[in-house]
Structures are given as structure tokens and as C-alpha cells.
Design a protein around this motif. Sequence first.
Motif, short mmCIF file in Angstrom:
data_model
loop_
_atom_site.label_atom_id
_atom_site.label_comp_id
_atom_site.label_asym_id
_atom_site.label_seq_id
_atom_site.Cartn_x
_atom_site.Cartn_y
_atom_site.Cartn_z
N ARG A 69 0.79 -1.23 0.00
CA ARG A 69 0.00 0.00 0.00
C ARG A 69 0.83 1.28 0.00
NH1 ARG A 69 -3.73 -3.25 3.24
NH2 ARG A 69 -2.60 -2.72 5.13
N LEU A 88 5.22 -4.17 -13.18
CA LEU A 88 5.37 -2.92 -13.93
C LEU A 88 4.73 -1.70 -13.25
CD1 LEU A 88 6.49 -1.64 -16.52
CD2 LEU A 88 4.33 -2.18 -17.64
N VAL A 90 11.86 -4.47 -12.77
CA VAL A 90 10.58 -5.02 -13.24
C VAL A 90 10.81 -6.39 -13.88
CG1 VAL A 90 8.62 -4.71 -14.78
CG2 VAL A 90 9.67 -2.72 -13.68
N SER A 127 7.24 -9.91 -19.28
CA SER A 127 7.47 -10.11 -20.71
C SER A 127 8.21 -8.94 -21.34
CB SER A 127 6.13 -10.31 -21.42
OG SER A 127 5.27 -9.24 -21.12
N SER A 184 -4.31 -11.80 -0.95
CA SER A 184 -5.48 -11.83 -0.08
C SER A 184 -6.75 -12.27 -0.82
CB SER A 184 -5.70 -10.45 0.55
OG SER A 184 -5.65 -9.46 -0.45
N ALA A 210 -7.47 -14.81 -7.00
CA ALA A 210 -6.40 -14.18 -7.79
C ALA A 210 -5.84 -15.19 -8.80
CB ALA A 210 -5.29 -13.68 -6.87
N TYR A 242 0.57 -8.22 4.80
CA TYR A 242 1.07 -7.49 5.97
C TYR A 242 1.12 -8.39 7.20
CZ TYR A 242 1.00 -3.16 3.37
OH TYR A 242 1.28 -2.18 2.46
N ASN A 248 6.12 -1.86 -23.95
CA ASN A 248 6.41 -2.05 -22.52
C ASN A 248 5.46 -1.27 -21.63
OD1 ASN A 248 7.45 0.43 -22.97
ND2 ASN A 248 9.59 -0.22 -22.91
C1 LIG Z 1 2.40 -3.73 -23.03
C2 LIG Z 1 2.39 -4.13 -21.59
C3 LIG Z 1 3.51 -4.73 -21.06
C4 LIG Z 1 3.53 -5.12 -19.71
N1 LIG Z 1 4.67 -5.69 -19.21
C5 LIG Z 1 4.69 -6.04 -17.91
C6 LIG Z 1 5.87 -6.62 -17.32
O1 LIG Z 1 6.89 -6.84 -18.00
N2 LIG Z 1 5.86 -6.93 -16.00
C7 LIG Z 1 4.73 -6.72 -15.21
O2 LIG Z 1 4.79 -7.06 -14.03
N3 LIG Z 1 3.63 -6.19 -15.75
C8 LIG Z 1 3.57 -5.83 -17.05
N4 LIG Z 1 2.45 -5.25 -17.54
C9 LIG Z 1 1.34 -4.95 -16.60
C10 LIG Z 1 0.45 -6.15 -16.34
O3 LIG Z 1 -0.50 -6.27 -17.36
C11 LIG Z 1 -0.29 -5.98 -15.01
O4 LIG Z 1 -1.01 -4.79 -15.04
C12 LIG Z 1 0.63 -5.95 -13.79
O5 LIG Z 1 1.53 -7.04 -13.82
C13 LIG Z 1 -0.20 -6.02 -12.53
O6 LIG Z 1 0.61 -5.73 -11.43
P1 LIG Z 1 0.20 -6.16 -9.96
O7 LIG Z 1 -0.04 -7.61 -9.92
O8 LIG Z 1 1.24 -5.59 -9.07
O9 LIG Z 1 -1.13 -5.33 -9.69
P2 LIG Z 1 -2.62 -5.80 -9.57
O10 LIG Z 1 -3.05 -6.52 -10.77
O11 LIG Z 1 -3.39 -4.58 -9.17
O12 LIG Z 1 -2.64 -6.84 -8.37
C14 LIG Z 1 -2.49 -6.51 -7.04
C15 LIG Z 1 -2.81 -7.75 -6.24
O13 LIG Z 1 -2.54 -7.54 -4.88
C16 LIG Z 1 -3.49 -8.23 -4.10
N5 LIG Z 1 -3.55 -7.60 -2.79
C17 LIG Z 1 -4.08 -6.41 -2.43
N6 LIG Z 1 -3.88 -6.17 -1.11
C18 LIG Z 1 -3.22 -7.24 -0.62
C19 LIG Z 1 -2.73 -7.58 0.68
N7 LIG Z 1 -2.87 -6.76 1.72
N8 LIG Z 1 -2.12 -8.78 0.84
C20 LIG Z 1 -1.95 -9.63 -0.22
N9 LIG Z 1 -2.39 -9.34 -1.47
C21 LIG Z 1 -3.00 -8.16 -1.68
C22 LIG Z 1 -4.78 -8.11 -4.90
O14 LIG Z 1 -5.66 -9.16 -4.56
C23 LIG Z 1 -4.25 -8.20 -6.33
O15 LIG Z 1 -4.32 -9.52 -6.80
C24 LIG Z 1 2.40 -4.90 -18.90
C25 LIG Z 1 1.25 -4.31 -19.45
C26 LIG Z 1 1.23 -3.93 -20.77
C27 LIG Z 1 -0.02 -3.32 -21.33
#
Ligand SMILES: Cc1cc2nc3c(=O)[nH]c(=O)nc-3n(C[C@H](O)[C@H](O)[C@H](O)COP(=O)(O)OP(=O)(O)OC[C@H]3O[C@@H](n4cnc5c(N)ncnc54)[C@H](O)[C@@H]3O)c2cc1C
Lengths: 308, 243
Positions: A197, A220, A234, A237, A273, A277, A292, B169
Motif C-alpha cells: 500500500r 510494472l 521489473v 514479458s 489476499s 487471484a 502485511y 512495454n
Molecule cells: C504492453 C504491456 C507490457 C507489460 N509488461 C509487464 C511486465 O513486464 N511486467 C509486469 O509485471 N507487468 C507488465 N504489464 C502490466 C500487467 O498487465 C499488469 O497490469 C501488472 O503485472 C499487474 O501488477 P500487480 O499484480 O502488481 O497489480 P494488480 O493486478 O493490481 O494486483 C495486485 C494484487 O494484490 C493483491 N492484494 C491487495 N492487497 C493485498 C494484501 N494486503 N495482501 C496480499 N495481497 C494483496 C490483490 O488481490 C491483487 O491480486 C504490462 C502491461 C502492458 C499493457
Amino acid sequence: MAIDGWVIIVDENRAGGMLDAARRLGGRVTAAVAGRRDLAKRAAGMGFDRVLCWESADGVPPEAYAAAMAERAAQEAPRLVLASDAPPARVLLGAAAAALNAALVASVRAVAAAGEKIVVSRAAAEGKVLEDIAVSGALAGIFDGDDAEQRGGAAVTVEIVPAEAGAALRVLSTEAESGAAGLLTAARVVGVGLGLRARDDLQIIEKLAAAMGAETACTLPVCDDMRWFASHSVVGSSHSRIAPDLYIALGISGQPQHMSGVRDAKVVVAVNSDPEARIFKNCDYGIVGDLYKIVPVLTAAFAASKNP
Amino acid sequence: MKIVVVFKWARNPLDARVSADAAISWPGVKLAASDDDPAAMEIAAALAAGDEVVGLTIGDGDTAWAAARGAARTVVVTDAPGETDSAATGAALAAAVRRMTGVGAVLIGDSAWDYAVVSALAGRLGWPAVAGVTAACPERGELRVTRRLGAATQALSAAGPVVLAVTANRAEKNVPGMKEVLAARKKPVEKITAADLNTASRYQVQTQGVRFPDTPPARIIDGGDPPTACEQLIAALRTDGVI
Ligand SMILES: Cc1cc2nc3c(=O)[nH]c(=O)nc-3n(C[C@H](O)[C@H](O)[C@H](O)COP(=O)(O)OP(=O)(O)OC[C@H]3O[C@@H](n4cnc5c(N)ncnc54)[C@H](O)[C@@H]3O)c2cc1C
């Protein structure tokens, strides 16, 4: 029926896995190397029956040998050609496939012979399903199955193929991403997602990483939107692909763009959490819980396991 | 330089419906723009420097996608084979490019949705090709192409005509608004069929069956009681030999 195969090699990634896969067709397996002579020499020690090398001159990228390699492929007419998904390998494979008038299949996990046909298993629907496709004629496959360590048997000699590289493609410069070095070779990595957070909360992540002797990485948006990490941290892909023994994903949803970056990790652990997921379908162990609450306890557990 | 941009040539694998017997279906799912399509379009518009950008797509879906992003016109191969026969898809795209004159570069999203189409397109055209491209600009009558290669960034010079497979990216920044899309629908669209392109193949591909991978599902641990959960995890990791 024994079916001869070629494995196109531009780096060592998955070369052993492709050799194993091609061996299943029972024929002679040739390494078609585009690159430096020492890469060809390493391939020669892996157990290929034969190694052809389009030795790249300084400043010439592997793709420059696409036409030359395709011409040789057309002469020898292997029924199977495999390449990894490295960008130069895919270009070389496309040229060979066109010369052989071969079917082209991506996400190949395995091949098998079935009478006159080759049956190729590919991952479909984002890896949820394996589809078996029968191919009559030649098959060119982009292999993303498991890699396999090869015992160095007696090395075969490397045949250097004299070839024209053309003038169309030249390397101007290559810059290694310096900041990523530790992450790329780390045995253990802790990855952080948007489940975290606040920037200050990174402290608990760093403590866990220290207790584990791990490097940290992120998704990302944690870099681009939150700016808590530099882009070399990061994983995914469009960024670094890593292959640690252990990857612990904290608050990461498990989108394919991220998960493809840890495909080669031995064990993936997810803490999330949300029981729904996506990452829980794509890991070895999942803890459904609040990071946490989990991370401090996990930190203590790792610290204790280090000093029993 | 006249540029062709290939767009919307695959369906998003995440949209596939998988039934209990592992059968895959695509109810109502259309060919879609991948994450990488906008990046290809963006580089195309910059390289064209005012010359014509031609959109090229397959199937019966939306043809205005490229036009809304600056393409002057669009060519559609309405019955290009899809899914299983990626080589045929690539061959049809390559043949459609060959019908055009004066093309300096073909750009396509380097999408992991189906790398085979990208390979087939480049191979069938037989032009110099670079994949994993993140940027390209004109330089001394040639192109300066930047690509990712593992953890390195490499700059290449490419003398045209070339195929560049572009990888994004980040998500698209400036998504066209309704006004651009409406204007794009008025731009010319040429429909051609695979028969016009004469791309015979010498192989056959046939799906034989589908199954679930035999990798075991994840072991899910309830984190309600953190000490117990962590204890279980550590024990499992020990058994696996990773700690
Ligand atoms: C062209 C393009 C390229 C991309 N390349 C990459 C890349 O190389 N690498 C990359 O990582 N992404 C990339 N992305 C982004 C990717 O599509 C996702 O948006 C990104 O990976 C999501 O990041 P996240 O899982 O951190 O966030 P989110 O999808 O928002 O997930 C957050 C997660 O945290 C969980 N959560 C929330 N609170 C808690 C808690 N207290 N305890 C435990 N869990 C919790 C939620 O349930 C949720 O599942 C790319 C996107 C595009 C469009």
C-alpha cells in the motif's frame, strides 16, 4: 520412422530442452548455430549429432544469416526445426520454415512421431490446455517447454558454414542493463506488486529479502505508476526474465505479462489476499492471506531456518 | 517511407473458454489488438513521416483500428486462415504486403499471443527482419532499430525494406476518441480473399485433441493463521530442496 531435426541456436536458453524434444523423433539432431564460435563449441558438447555454425562476424546480428541458413535447411530438408522464443531465433526459424514450406507452431512443449506424421503439443489458452496437432510435411516450432541439462559427452566437431550475411542488418551498439545483473542471477527473488500500500511498507519486504538472502523485484505498475523501483527491477514479458530457484510473489495478481518473466523459476510462491487471484493458478504454493500479516512471520521463519 | 502495419490478427488467449473436458471455444470472441499493436502503430506513424501508412488485418472484425490511429487506408484479408495454421496466416499477410508497391517497412506487434504468425510473416516476405523491437527512427537513409535482447538493449541499422516486430512495454497512452474512430470509419477499406493471394501450402495441420497439462495444481495454504501457514510453507520448500 526416424525423423531428422534441426535446433536453431542463438543462445543457450532451452537448447538442452530442444535437443531432448527433437530426440523423441528418433532421427539425427543438428544444432544450427548463428553466433560466435564458442557458442557452437558449447552446443557441440551438449550431445547434438552435428553442429553447423554460421559464425557471426563482428557487428553482424544472427538474423543476417536467415537467408543462408534457410538455404541450407532447404537442401537438407529436415522434417523438424525448433527454435526458442528469443527474437533472433524466431526470425531465423521463420526463414527456414518458409524455405521448407513447413507448418509453424508456437508455444511448443513436446513433439512425437505418429506414423508418417509429427504430433506437436502446444500450450493454448494461456497455458491452461495442451493441444495436440498432427502435422503432415515439415514442422517448424517455437519451443517454450522445459529446458534440460545436457551431460557433456564426446564433443562433435563444429562445421563452419561459409555464408553471406548481406548488408541489410548491422549491430550499432549493445548495452547491458547494468542494474539488473544481481536480479538476473539471483537464486531467490521476492517480487512486490500493487498489493503493497505504501512506499514505506517496502521496509517489511526488504527485511524478508534480507532474511532469505534474496533480491527484490516488482511488477510494472509498481515501477511505472508508483515509482518505488527502477525499471531494471521489473520482471515480466517486456522487462527482465528471471530463473531463480525460489520466487515469492507478494500482492501480485499474476497477469501473463508478469508471469512469463518467472516461467523458468523452479518454485513460485504467491501470497495474495484474494482467493480468486489468477496467480493461484500459476504457482506452486499459494498462501491466501494479507501480506502485511504473512510477511513478518515469514521473515522470522526464514531467519530461524538460517540459524537453527 | 510507405509503411504497412499489421493489426488485429489474433484472439486474446485469456478470452478463450475452456470447458471441463479441456475443449477450447471462443464464444463471441473477435480478433483483438494485442498490447503490442499500438506500439507498432506508433512507430509506424513516426517512420512514415507523412507518407502513407496502410493498415493490414484479417477476418471480419473492426477495420477502423489502424485508421483511427493514422492509417490512410486498410486492407483486409477476409478469409485468412487462423488459429491452428499460423504459417498460413503469416503467408496470407505476406502475400497481401507483396501486392502493394513501394513498401519500406512492415510493422507488426511482436505478440506472444502467437509468435508463429510473426515468424511466418517475416519468413514468407524474405525481408530482413528484427523482432523484440522497442523503437525505430530514420538515420542516414536507413533505419536505426532498438531492440531488447535478454537483459541488454541493442541498436541495429536496417536497410529497407524490413519487417519489424514491435514489443510494447506499457499500455497505449493516447487511445483515439470517438471523433477519430468515426472519421476512421470513412477511410477506404479494401477487402481481398485468400484466393486472390494464392498461398498454397505443402503441409497439413489438424487438431487431434486437447488435454489439461499434468502439472499438479498449486498447493493452497490458508493464511488465516500466519504462523501455521508459514510453517507449512517452509516445510514444503525444504522438501523441494529450494531452501
Ligand atoms: C504492453 C504491456 C507490457 C507489460 N509488461 C509487464 C511486465 O513486464 N511486467 C509486469 O509485471 N507487468 C507488465 N504489464 C502490466 C500487467 O498487465 C499488469 O497490469 C501488472 O503485472 C499487474 O501488477 P500487480 O499484480 O502488481 O497489480 P494488480 O493486478 O493490481 O494486483 C495486485 C494484487 O494484490 C493483491 N492484494 C491487495 N492487497 C493485498 C494484501 N494486503 N495482501 C496480499 N495481497 C494483496 C490483490 O488481490 C491483487 O491480486 C504490462 C502491461 C502492458 C499493457
